[in-house]
Design an enzyme around this catalytic site. Sequence first.
Site, PDB file in Angstrom:
ATOM      1  CG  ASP A   1       8.336   6.876  -3.527  1.00 36.20           C
ATOM      2  OD1 ASP A   1       8.054   7.300  -4.536  1.00 36.20           O
ATOM      3  OD2 ASP A   1       8.070   6.048  -3.119  1.00 36.20           O
TER       4      ASP A   1
ATOM      5  CG  ASP B   1       4.944   7.002   5.118  1.00 34.50           C
ATOM      6  OD1 ASP B   1       4.202   7.607   5.276  1.00 34.50           O
ATOM      7  OD2 ASP B   1       4.780   5.766   4.843  1.00 34.50           O
TER       8      ASP B   1
ATOM      9  CE1 TYR C   1      -6.319   7.345  -5.704  1.00 32.88           C
ATOM     10  CE2 TYR C   1      -8.261   7.294  -7.566  1.00 32.88           C
ATOM     11  CZ  TYR C   1      -6.781   7.767  -7.272  1.00 32.88           C
ATOM     12  OH  TYR C   1      -5.940   8.543  -8.080  1.00 32.88           O
TER      13      TYR C   1
ATOM     14  N   GLY D   1     -18.941   0.478 -11.184  1.00 35.87           N
ATOM     15  CA  GLY D   1     -18.334   1.723 -11.182  1.00 35.87           C
ATOM     16  C   GLY D   1     -17.739   2.391 -12.427  1.00 35.87           C
TER      17      GLY D   1
ATOM     18  CE  LYS E   1      -5.412  10.878  -5.883  1.00 33.48           C
ATOM     19  NZ  LYS E   1      -4.090  11.339  -5.321  1.00 33.48           N
TER      20      LYS E   1
ATOM     21  CG  ASN F   1       2.686   1.033  -6.615  1.00 35.17           C
ATOM     22  OD1 ASN F   1       2.802  -0.140  -6.856  1.00 35.17           O
ATOM     23  ND2 ASN F   1       1.990   1.846  -7.336  1.00 35.17           N
TER      24      ASN F   1
ATOM     25  CB  SER G   1      -8.257  11.537  -9.863  1.00 39.33           C
ATOM     26  OG  SER G   1      -8.785  10.728 -10.748  1.00 39.33           O
TER      27      SER G   1
HETATM   28  P1  NAD Z   1       2.760   5.533  -8.434  1.00 43.77           P
HETATM   29  O1  NAD Z   1       2.123   4.603  -7.285  1.00 43.77           O
HETATM   30  O2  NAD Z   1       3.521   5.112  -9.555  1.00 43.77           O
HETATM   31  O3  NAD Z   1       3.579   6.510  -7.464  1.00 43.77           O
HETATM   32  C1  NAD Z   1       2.993   6.873  -6.316  1.00 43.77           C
HETATM   33  C2  NAD Z   1       4.535   7.081  -5.333  1.00 43.77           C
HETATM   34  O4  NAD Z   1       3.940   7.421  -4.102  1.00 43.77           O
HETATM   35  C3  NAD Z   1       4.849   5.561  -5.237  1.00 43.77           C
HETATM   36  O5  NAD Z   1       6.238   5.667  -5.803  1.00 43.77           O
HETATM   37  C4  NAD Z   1       4.697   5.030  -3.743  1.00 43.77           C
HETATM   38  O6  NAD Z   1       6.031   4.472  -3.414  1.00 43.77           O
HETATM   39  C5  NAD Z   1       4.578   6.714  -3.309  1.00 43.77           C
HETATM   40  N1  NAD Z   1       3.896   6.745  -2.059  1.00 43.77           N
HETATM   41  C6  NAD Z   1       2.660   5.959  -1.664  1.00 43.77           C
HETATM   42  N2  NAD Z   1       2.573   6.324  -0.418  1.00 43.77           N
HETATM   43  C7  NAD Z   1       3.438   7.096   0.170  1.00 43.77           C
HETATM   44  C8  NAD Z   1       3.873   7.729   1.498  1.00 43.77           C
HETATM   45  N3  NAD Z   1       2.813   7.495   2.506  1.00 43.77           N
HETATM   46  N4  NAD Z   1       4.824   8.182   1.477  1.00 43.77           N
HETATM   47  C9  NAD Z   1       5.512   8.365   0.798  1.00 43.77           C
HETATM   48  N5  NAD Z   1       5.546   7.692  -0.492  1.00 43.77           N
HETATM   49  C10 NAD Z   1       4.494   7.195  -0.862  1.00 43.77           C
HETATM   50  O7  NAD Z   1       1.439   6.342  -8.802  1.00 43.77           O
HETATM   51  P2  NAD Z   1       1.267   7.326 -10.151  1.00 43.77           P
HETATM   52  O8  NAD Z   1       0.401   6.927 -11.135  1.00 43.77           O
HETATM   53  O9  NAD Z   1       2.543   7.932 -10.228  1.00 43.77           O
HETATM   54  O10 NAD Z   1       0.323   8.422  -9.404  1.00 43.77           O
HETATM   55  C11 NAD Z   1       0.757   9.441  -8.752  1.00 43.77           C
HETATM   56  C12 NAD Z   1      -0.502  10.370  -8.253  1.00 43.77           C
HETATM   57  O11 NAD Z   1      -1.207  10.690  -9.133  1.00 43.77           O
HETATM   58  C13 NAD Z   1      -1.172   9.525  -6.939  1.00 43.77           C
HETATM   59  O12 NAD Z   1      -1.365  10.467  -6.204  1.00 43.77           O
HETATM   60  C14 NAD Z   1      -2.339   9.009  -7.879  1.00 43.77           C
HETATM   61  O13 NAD Z   1      -3.379   8.956  -7.128  1.00 43.77           O
HETATM   62  C15 NAD Z   1      -2.628  10.220  -8.644  1.00 43.77           C
HETATM   63  N6  NAD Z   1      -3.314   9.915  -9.928  1.00 43.77           N
HETATM   64  C16 NAD Z   1      -2.847   8.769 -10.723  1.00 43.77           C
HETATM   65  C17 NAD Z   1      -3.606   8.517 -12.073  1.00 43.77           C
HETATM   66  C18 NAD Z   1      -3.129   7.223 -12.654  1.00 43.77           C
HETATM   67  O14 NAD Z   1      -3.960   6.922 -13.466  1.00 43.77           O
HETATM   68  N7  NAD Z   1      -1.822   6.811 -12.516  1.00 43.77           N
HETATM   69  C19 NAD Z   1      -4.736   9.314 -12.103  1.00 43.77           C
HETATM   70  C20 NAD Z   1      -5.045  10.483 -11.607  1.00 43.77           C
HETATM   71  C21 NAD Z   1      -4.380  10.796 -10.435  1.00 43.77           C
HETATM   72  C1  WQD Z   2     -10.258   2.430 -18.896  1.00 38.22           C
HETATM   73  C2  WQD Z   2     -11.226   1.859 -19.695  1.00 38.22           C
HETATM   74  C3  WQD Z   2     -12.475   0.342 -18.346  1.00 38.22           C
HETATM   75  C4  WQD Z   2      -9.181  -2.564 -18.063  1.00 38.22           C
HETATM   76  C5  WQD Z   2      -8.840   4.706 -13.330  1.00 38.22           C
HETATM   77  C6  WQD Z   2      -9.421   5.303 -12.324  1.00 38.22           C
HETATM   78  C7  WQD Z   2      -9.251   6.866 -12.068  1.00 38.22           C
HETATM   79  C8  WQD Z   2      -7.666   6.976 -12.371  1.00 38.22           C
HETATM   80  C9  WQD Z   2      -7.293   6.446 -13.734  1.00 38.22           C
HETATM   81  C10 WQD Z   2      -6.611   7.362 -10.581  1.00 38.22           C
HETATM   82  C11 WQD Z   2     -12.666   1.587 -18.979  1.00 38.22           C
HETATM   83  C12 WQD Z   2     -11.837  -0.295 -19.681  1.00 38.22           C
HETATM   84  C13 WQD Z   2     -10.095  -1.545 -18.330  1.00 38.22           C
HETATM   85  C14 WQD Z   2      -9.453  -3.697 -18.658  1.00 38.22           C
HETATM   86  C15 WQD Z   2     -11.275  -2.659 -19.802  1.00 38.22           C
HETATM   87  N1  WQD Z   2      -6.575   6.671 -11.787  1.00 38.22           N
HETATM   88  N2  WQD Z   2     -10.967  -1.525 -19.179  1.00 38.22           N
HETATM   89  N3  WQD Z   2     -10.654  -3.897 -19.529  1.00 38.22           N
HETATM   90  O1  WQD Z   2     -11.288   3.446 -14.976  1.00 38.22           O
HETATM   91  O2  WQD Z   2     -10.887   5.151 -16.401  1.00 38.22           O
HETATM   92  O3  WQD Z   2      -9.683   5.125 -14.338  1.00 38.22           O
HETATM   93  O4  WQD Z   2      -7.717   4.959 -13.648  1.00 38.22           O
HETATM   94  O5  WQD Z   2      -6.757   8.484 -10.326  1.00 38.22           O
HETATM   95  O6  WQD Z   2      -9.437   7.402 -11.072  1.00 38.22           O
HETATM   96  O7  WQD Z   2     -10.556   5.045 -11.914  1.00 38.22           O
HETATM   97  O8  WQD Z   2      -9.279   3.706 -16.120  1.00 38.22           O
HETATM   98  O9  WQD Z   2      -7.424   2.236 -17.391  1.00 38.22           O
HETATM   99  O10 WQD Z   2      -8.986   1.093 -15.414  1.00 38.22           O
HETATM  100  O11 WQD Z   2     -10.268   2.013 -17.629  1.00 38.22           O
HETATM  101  O12 WQD Z   2     -12.278  -3.059 -20.905  1.00 38.22           O
HETATM  102  O13 WQD Z   2      -8.822  -4.784 -18.379  1.00 38.22           O
HETATM  103  O14 WQD Z   2     -10.758   0.648 -20.167  1.00 38.22           O
HETATM  104  O15 WQD Z   2     -13.798  -0.476 -18.427  1.00 38.22           O
HETATM  105  O16 WQD Z   2     -13.524   1.748 -19.843  1.00 38.22           O
HETATM  106  P1  WQD Z   2     -10.320   4.308 -15.513  1.00 38.22           P
HETATM  107  P2  WQD Z   2      -8.693   2.058 -16.631  1.00 38.22           P
END
Ligand code: NAD
Ligand code: WQD
Length: 336
Positions: free
Chosen positions: A31, A58, A149, A294, A153, A35, A124
């Site tokens: 890592d 990285d 973003y 969005g 993906k 973040n 995602s």
């Molecule tokens: P997070 O930010 O908590 O974890 C991502 C980690 O990657 C962090 O620790 C960050 O420091 C590290 N990182 C970022 N860029 C880097 C780089 N260039 N080199 C090395 N490390 C790096 O996020 P998360 O919620 O744990 O998400 C993990 C993955 O899942 C991400 O790819 C995210 O896009 C994907 N994802 C998350 C969600 C969500 O809602 N949390 C939903 C769908 C997909």
């Molecule tokens: C959930 C619902 C909002 C905040 C996002 C990314 C998606 C994925 C997961 C990474 C929606 C509503 C939210 C607030 C609200 N990430 N809301 N008040 O938008 O489904 O997904 O995170 O891949 O790509 O787009 O998640 O938690 O932001 O929203 O009313 O303060 O809550 O409108 O209906 P979302 P979210």
Amino acid sequence: MAILITGGCGYIGSHTCIELLDAGHDIVVLDNYYNSKPEALRRVKELSGKEFPFYECDIRDAEGLRKIFAAHSIEAVIHFAGLKAVGESVQKPLEYFDNNVGGTITLLEVMREAGCKRMVFSSSATVYGMNNPSPLKETMPTGGVTNPYGRTKFMIEGILEDLCVSDPEWTAVLLRYFNPIGAHASGRIGEDPNGIPNNLMPYISQVAIGKLQKLSVFGNDYDTHDGTGVRDYIHVVDLAKGHVKAVEYAMKHPGAEAINLGTGTGYSVLDLVNAFQNVNGVPVPYVIAPRRAGDIATCYADPSKAKELLNWTAELDVNDMCRDTWRWQKQNPNGF
Ligand code: NAD
Ligand code: WQD
């Protein structure tokens, strides 16, 4: 043989490390702490009772990656590392494409050099875009994403699919997460967002603890049972267990496979607020605000492919998600 976890210090990565260690896998974690904080992995070690190598590196640093692959026999990579804030990606598209897409290409090149051709990738549900009806199935067309973003993906999925076509030794499991929430049942690790959260659940828990005044519910005029947006919330520990199944599947099945990780059940914003209040006995004041640009009305998974291929289904319900989020929030009011 070990599994390399990129971004293993983050929210989903840290929970996955615990489940992999519990299942008896050896792991190596990298890592860049962009973040996340070292404390998360210290607690992973505390909870699992196991040690593992960590590299501050990285994914865009090919030399750094080469050293890791030279020092360990890596049989597969679970690739979490990436930037994930939708709004920020609109402001900083180049940073998102460089980090997520560029970083993944560098990682794949080094993997190929090292002869490691298995990746489980954090995709995602956002790749389904705006136009597919729920329940979302892996056979539906992807694309039509509305922000950089989401486009990273979609692009990385395409890169991995092309790679698997070019060389039948490659395996890519594209895990399409729905909305991960919750925390480890110990309350020791959980989601630790920087600044004001963008996502619903961390916002709710920061309102409940008094750090934020009230939740804005983005729109109550959607075509849903109560007018607020419906999502497929999935407990992060269930999601983490899905990764253990996915990486074990990847060991045996070459080729590219997209798989949804969701529960198959949708809850509205107000359903989640009510569940949180009822389960935890704390008020979550809210106001109705305009729709957020969005957003779509409804998004939930058809999770049957994960059941069929991985023998995985989500086991924890929305009450578990609310209870575990609150335990983490209360025990760690300022995060790690
Ligand atoms: P997070 O930010 O908590 O974890 C991502 C980690 O990657 C962090 O620790 C960050 O420091 C590290 N990182 C970022 N860029 C880097 C780089 N260039 N080199 C090395 N490390 C790096 O996020 P998360 O919620 O744990 O998400 C993990 C993955 O899942 C991400 O790819 C995210 O896009 C994907 N994802 C998350 C969600 C969500 O809602 N949390 C939903 C769908 C997909
Ligand atoms: C959930 C619902 C909002 C905040 C996002 C990314 C998606 C994925 C997961 C990474 C929606 C509503 C939210 C607030 C609200 N990430 N809301 N008040 O938008 O489904 O997904 O995170 O891949 O790509 O787009 O998640 O938690 O932001 O929203 O009313 O303060 O809550 O409108 O209906 P979302 P979210």
